[in-house]
Design a protein around this motif. Structure first.
Motif, PDB file in Angstrom:
ATOM      1  N   UNK A  92      -1.171  19.437 -16.113  1.00 13.34           N
ATOM      2  CA  UNK A  92      -1.496  18.614 -14.902  1.00 13.34           C
ATOM      3  C   UNK A  92      -1.741  17.255 -15.191  1.00 13.34           C
ATOM      4  N   UNK A  93      -2.843  17.043 -16.096  1.00 22.92           N
ATOM      5  CA  UNK A  93      -3.418  15.801 -16.506  1.00 22.92           C
ATOM      6  C   UNK A  93      -2.053  14.896 -17.167  1.00 22.92           C
ATOM      7  N   UNK A  94      -1.179  15.415 -17.608  1.00 29.75           N
ATOM      8  CA  UNK A  94      -0.194  14.703 -18.231  1.00 29.75           C
ATOM      9  C   UNK A  94       0.680  14.260 -17.482  1.00 29.75           C
ATOM     10  N   UNK A  95       0.816  15.059 -16.191  1.00 34.45           N
ATOM     11  CA  UNK A  95       2.000  14.755 -15.401  1.00 34.45           C
ATOM     12  C   UNK A  95       1.666  13.765 -14.306  1.00 34.45           C
ATOM     13  N   UNK A  96       0.193  14.057 -13.826  1.00 35.66           N
ATOM     14  CA  UNK A  96      -0.196  13.423 -12.717  1.00 35.66           C
ATOM     15  C   UNK A  96      -0.160  11.979 -12.669  1.00 35.66           C
ATOM     16  N   UNK A  97      -0.869  11.323 -13.780  1.00 36.56           N
ATOM     17  CA  UNK A  97      -0.972   9.877 -13.694  1.00 36.56           C
ATOM     18  C   UNK A  97       0.614   9.116 -13.768  1.00 36.56           C
ATOM     19  N   UNK A 116       8.771  14.885  -2.845  1.00 33.33           N
ATOM     20  CA  UNK A 116       8.853  15.033  -4.169  1.00 33.33           C
ATOM     21  C   UNK A 116       8.378  16.092  -4.834  1.00 33.33           C
ATOM     22  N   UNK A 117       8.705  16.033  -6.185  1.00 32.40           N
ATOM     23  CA  UNK A 117       8.084  17.099  -6.924  1.00 32.40           C
ATOM     24  C   UNK A 117       7.924  16.654  -8.315  1.00 32.40           C
ATOM     25  N   UNK A 118       6.516  16.932  -8.993  1.00 35.37           N
ATOM     26  CA  UNK A 118       6.304  16.469 -10.415  1.00 35.37           C
ATOM     27  C   UNK A 118       7.339  16.973 -11.328  1.00 35.37           C
ATOM     28  N   UNK A 119       7.995  17.975 -11.090  1.00 38.07           N
ATOM     29  CA  UNK A 119       9.109  18.693 -11.724  1.00 38.07           C
ATOM     30  C   UNK A 119      10.360  17.629 -11.796  1.00 38.07           C
ATOM     31  N   UNK A 120      10.381  16.704 -10.806  1.00 36.07           N
ATOM     32  CA  UNK A 120      11.653  15.852 -10.780  1.00 36.07           C
ATOM     33  C   UNK A 120      11.503  14.986 -12.166  1.00 36.07           C
ATOM     34  N   UNK A 121      10.205  14.655 -12.615  1.00 36.02           N
ATOM     35  CA  UNK A 121       9.929  13.967 -13.871  1.00 36.02           C
ATOM     36  C   UNK A 121      10.070  14.608 -15.024  1.00 36.02           C
ATOM     37  N   UNK A 122      10.188  16.055 -15.139  1.00 37.06           N
ATOM     38  CA  UNK A 122      10.001  16.548 -16.352  1.00 37.06           C
ATOM     39  C   UNK A 122      10.648  15.761 -17.462  1.00 37.06           C
ATOM     40  N   UNK A 123      12.096  15.514 -17.396  1.00 36.22           N
ATOM     41  CA  UNK A 123      12.682  15.014 -18.405  1.00 36.22           C
ATOM     42  C   UNK A 123      11.846  13.564 -18.793  1.00 36.22           C
ATOM     43  N   UNK A 124      11.789  12.774 -17.632  1.00 32.07           N
ATOM     44  CA  UNK A 124      11.023  11.348 -17.914  1.00 32.07           C
ATOM     45  C   UNK A 124       9.612  11.817 -18.890  1.00 32.07           C
ATOM     46  N   UNK A 156       0.799  -1.293  -0.031  1.00 26.68           N
ATOM     47  CA  UNK A 156      -0.247  -0.053  -0.159  1.00 26.68           C
ATOM     48  C   UNK A 156       0.847   1.248   0.128  1.00 26.68           C
ATOM     49  N   UNK A 157       1.021   1.975  -1.124  1.00 30.52           N
ATOM     50  CA  UNK A 157       1.747   3.095  -1.324  1.00 30.52           C
ATOM     51  C   UNK A 157       0.723   4.274  -1.669  1.00 30.52           C
ATOM     52  N   UNK A 158       0.570   5.376  -0.955  1.00 24.27           N
ATOM     53  CA  UNK A 158      -0.524   6.310  -1.228  1.00 24.27           C
ATOM     54  C   UNK A 158       0.561   7.485  -1.442  1.00 24.27           C
ATOM     55  N   UNK A 159      -0.128   8.615  -1.946  1.00 27.22           N
ATOM     56  CA  UNK A 159       0.452   9.798  -1.996  1.00 27.22           C
ATOM     57  C   UNK A 159      -0.324  11.024  -1.933  1.00 27.22           C
ATOM     58  N   UNK A 160       0.244  12.108  -1.134  1.00 19.95           N
ATOM     59  CA  UNK A 160      -0.433  13.330  -1.390  1.00 19.95           C
ATOM     60  C   UNK A 160       0.052  14.408  -2.157  1.00 19.95           C
ATOM     61  N   UNK A 161      -0.786  14.767  -3.195  1.00 15.69           N
ATOM     62  CA  UNK A 161      -0.136  15.629  -4.299  1.00 15.69           C
ATOM     63  C   UNK A 161      -0.664  17.086  -4.368  1.00 15.69           C
ATOM     64  N   UNK A 207       5.058  12.610  -0.202  1.00 18.09           N
ATOM     65  CA  UNK A 207       4.422  13.734  -0.561  1.00 18.09           C
ATOM     66  C   UNK A 207       5.175  14.439  -1.880  1.00 18.09           C
ATOM     67  N   UNK A 208       4.061  14.867  -2.527  1.00 22.08           N
ATOM     68  CA  UNK A 208       4.661  15.108  -3.985  1.00 22.08           C
ATOM     69  C   UNK A 208       4.199  16.426  -4.367  1.00 22.08           C
ATOM     70  N   UNK A 209       4.737  17.469  -4.685  1.00 19.68           N
ATOM     71  CA  UNK A 209       4.405  18.779  -4.838  1.00 19.68           C
ATOM     72  C   UNK A 209       4.089  18.607  -6.401  1.00 19.68           C
ATOM     73  N   UNK A 210       2.860  19.010  -6.771  1.00 18.81           N
ATOM     74  CA  UNK A 210       2.424  19.049  -8.137  1.00 18.81           C
ATOM     75  C   UNK A 210       2.872  20.385  -8.830  1.00 18.81           C
TER      76      UNK A 210
END
Ligand code: ATP
Ligand code: MG
Length: 550
Positions: A214-219, A104-112, A34-39, A70-73
C-alpha cells in the motif's frame, strides 16, 4: 464560488485545509489547481467515517472549483471484491458527489509502479531481501542492516525479475527500499515495497505474481494522477516521510499530503474489520442492516444525504482527535426530515372509535397537508368513516387535570378532520376499554370549521375499513456502551434491544410509498419504506424518533 470570493471569505469560517489551499493559491503553488482524491480500499462498504473523508476531499475541491478522483486502492488481491467497488461507487454518488471521469484503480499503475521499482534498484535505492519475516523484524528493532542490503544492482535486478515471473515462491523474498535502518521513524527502516502473491487480482487477473505494498502504491498513484492535495487521516502522518522519499528518489511530481483527524462517533464502530465481523457472524442482517453505521444502511434507514453532509460539516475538520456525540447525527437527520418528510398517519396500538352520528358506510375524503414546512407540498386524501382507530394511549377513562386527549365527555380534533366528543365507552369483563363511542361536530371540519369550539388536543387516526396493516421496525443504538469494546470485547456491548418489530395501521395513501420517500408518522417518528416490503406486506423503518429520548 470563485477563488476570489473564497479569498475574501472570512478566514475563521474556513477549515485549516482550506486556509492552506488559499495560501498555495497566493504563492502560485500547483498553479492554483485543486485536485483531490478519495482512495478507498474495496474490501467492505463505506461507513460514516468514510463519509467524512468523502465530504472533505470532494467538498474542498468543489469549493475551489477543482476536481476529485475516485481511486480504488486495490493493491491487496486477497480481500478485494467487485461487489464492494459497485457499492462504494453507489454510496459516493448517493452522498451527492461526482468524481472526475471514470473511476480509477491503483492497479492501473501496476506496470508504472514496477518500472519505478526497477529505477530505484538501478539507483541503488532498493534491494531484494531473502531474510525471514522474523529476522527482518528483529533487525528492524535492533537497527541492524540486512545481509542482503548491499548486493549488486545486477543481482537485485535479476532477483526482482524472478519475483515477477513467479520463479520464487510466496514468502521467499521481498523488495525493500534502502533508506535508513536507524531512522527514528520506523516506517523508514527499509520498508517493504513488493511481496510475492501468486493470486489472481480482481482486475489484472493472473498477470502479476508480485503486488505493491500500500505504502509504495499510494504516494506514486497520487503523483501519477497529478493530485495537488492528498487529504487523509492522521494515522498517515508518519507515512508522509516515506511517500516524500519515494517521490524525491524517483524525481516525479510531488503532491502535498495534509492530514486531519478521523471521525469517531460514540456508540458506533468505524472499523471495517469489525463491521465485517458483525455481518459474517450474523449479529446484523447484512452490511445494509439499518442499525449499521454504513452509508448503505443509513440510506436504507431513511437518512438523507443532506443530513449526513450537514453532520460532517458540524463535526468540523481539524487535527484534533474528536469523538462526536451520535445525537448530533440524529439532530441533523431530524432537522432535514422535518423539512422534507410527508406527514402521514399511522396508529400503533389501535383502539376502535365509533362515530355514532356519522352515516354507516359513508366515506368522506379529508385533505391533509403533506408538509406544513414546505410551501407548495400539497395535500393528500385521507378517507374518514364511522369507524376509526386511534391510539389506546390517547384515551383515559379517568384523566388527570390538563389531559387534552380523549376522555369521557371531552372533545378532541381528529387531525385534518372533525372535532369529536366522547359520549360513551365499552369495557370487557376485566374492565379494559374495547371501544369508544363518540359523536362528531358537523360544522367542525378542518379548514372550514365554523363551530367556534376550542379544543386543545389533536389526535392522529385512521379509518378502520381503509387502513393498511404495516410492519414497523424501530431501531435503537446497535451498542449500549458509548465506547464499544472499551471494557473488553465489543461484541459484548451489542444492545440486545436494538431492533423492535411492531405493527400498525397506516392510512391507505402509504400503499403508494416508494423507497426514496420520507414520511413523518404524526406524533410517532420519521419513517421510510423498507426494501423488504412486498405487495402484500408493507414494512417501514423508523429512521429517527420525533424528539430525542423518545
Ligand atoms: P477501516 O479502518 O475501517 O478499514 P480504512 O481507512 O482502512 O478504514 P479505506 O478504504 O482505506 O479504509 O479508507 C479510505 C479513506 O477513508 C482513507 O483515506 C481513510 O483515511 C478514510 N477514513 C477511514 N475511516 C475514517 C474515519 N473514521 N474518519 C475519517 N476518514 C476515514
Ligand atoms: Mg486503509
Amino acid at each position: 464560488m470563485s477563488d476570489n470570493n473564497l479569498n475574501e471569505e472570512k478566514k475563521e469560517t474556513l477549515n485549516f485545509i482550506e486556509q492552506i489551499i488559499i495560501e498555495h493559491n497566493k504563492t502560485g503553488k500547483f498553479e492554483g489547481r485543486v485536485h483531490t482524491r478519495f482512495p478507498p480500499e474495496p474490501n467492505g462498504y463505506l461507513h460514516i467515517g468514510h463519509a467524512k473523508a468523502i465530504c472533505v476531499s470532494f467538498g474542498i475541491a468543489q469549493k475551489f472549483g477543482g476536481k476529485t478522483n475516485l481511486r480504488f486502492d486495490d493493491t491487496n488481491p486477497d480481500t478485494e471484491e467487485t461487489e464492494f467497488v459497485e457499492g462504494i461507487k453507489r454510496d459516493v454518488r448517493w452522498l451527492g458527489f461526482n468524481w472526475e471521469g471514470e473511476e480509477l484503480y491503483a492497479s492501473n499503475y501496476f506496470q508504472t509502479l514496477y518500472d519505478y521499482a526497477v529505477q530505484l534498484i538501478n539507483q541503488g535505492d532498493a534491494y531484494v531481501d531473502f531474510s525471514s519475516a522474523e529476522v527482518m523484524d528483529t533487525e528492524k528493532k535492533a537497527g541492524k542492516e540486512s545481509q542482503y542490503r548491499n548486493r549488486s544492482v545486477a543481482e537485485n535486478l535479476s532477483d526482482f525479475e524472478k519475483m515477477r515471473i513467479g520463479e520464487y515462491e510466496e514468502g521467499t523474498c521481498v523488495l525493500r527500499a534502502k533508506i535508513d535502518m536507524n531512522a527514528d521513524n520506523w516506517l523508514l527502516r527499509d520498508p517493504l515495497l513488493y511481496r510475492i502473491k501468486k493470486m489472481a487480482h480482481h482486475r489484472t487477473g493472473d498477470k502479476w505474481n508480485i503486488y505493491p505494498m500500500y505504502d509504495w502504491a499510494h504516494g506514486q498513484s497520487d503523483s501519477i494522477e497529478g493530485i495537488t492535495h492528498s487529504l487523509c487521516t492522521l494515522e498517515f502522518e508518519p507515512h508522509r516521510a516515506l511517500y516524500d522519499w519515494c517521490i524525491q528518489k524517483l524525481g516525479i511530481y510531488a503532491p502535498q499530503q495534509i492530514e486531519f483527524s478521523r471521525l469517531n462517533v460514540n456508540y458506533t464502530i468505524t472499523s471495517k474489520r469489525k463491521l465485517k465481523e458483525l455481518v459474517e457472524k450474523g449479529h446484523v442482517k447484512g452490511w445494509d442492516d439499518p442499525r449499521m453505521p454504513t452509508i448503505t444502511a443509513m440510506r436504507r434507514r431513511g437518512y438523507t444525504p443532506a443530513s449526513i453532509r450537514n453532520f460532517i460539516e458540524k463535526a468540523g475538520v481539524s487535527k484534533r482527535e474528536q469523538q462526536i456525540d451520535i445525537s448530533l447525527l440524529d439532530f441533523c437527520v431530524r432537522e432535514d426530515l422535518n423539512k422534507v418528510a410527508t406527514r402521514a398517519m399511522c396508529v400503533l396500538d389501535p383502539i376502535k372509535v365509533i362515530i355514532t352520528n356519522f352515516p354507516e358506510g359513508k366515506v368522506e375524503m379529508m385533505h391533509v397537508e403533506n408538509n406544513q414546512e414546505m410551501e407548495g407540498s400539497g395535500s393528500h386524501d385521507v378517507p374518514f368513516s364511522a369507524e376509526i382507530y386511534i391510539e389506546q394511549d390517547d384515551f383515559m377513562v379517568d384523566p388527570p387535570k390538563k389531559y387534552f386527549r380523549l376522555a369521557p365527555g371531552q372533545m378532541v380534533r381528529l387531525k385534518g378532520a372533525y372535532i369529536i366528543r366522547c359520549d360513551h365507552h365499552v369495557t370487557d369483563a376485566e374492565g379494559k376499554v374495547t371501544e369508544i363511542h363518540c359523536s362528531y361536530i358537523e360544522n367542525s371540519r378542518s379548514g372550514e370549521d365554523t363551530s367556534g369550539l376550542k379544543v386543545k388536543g389533536t389526535l392522529h387516526w385512521v379509518s378502520a375499513a381503509h387502513a393498511v396493516p404495516v410492519e414497523l421496525r424501530l431501531y435503537e443504538r446497535l451498542f449500549s456502551n458509548p465506547e464499544p469494546g472499551s471494557s473488553d470485547n465489543y461484541l459484548d456491548d451489542l444492545n440486545p434491544n436494538s431492533l423492535q418489530i411492531t405493527t400498525g395501521y397506516a392510512e391507505p395513501f402509504l400503499k403508494s410509498a416508494k423507497l426514496e420517500d420520507r414520511f413523518q408518522f404524526m406524533r410517532i417518528g420519521y419513517f421510510c419504506l423498507d426494501s423488504d416490503s412486498t405487495e402484500s406486506k408493507l414494512v417501514f423503518n423508523r429512521t429517527v424518533s420525533l424528539k430525542e429520548g423518545f
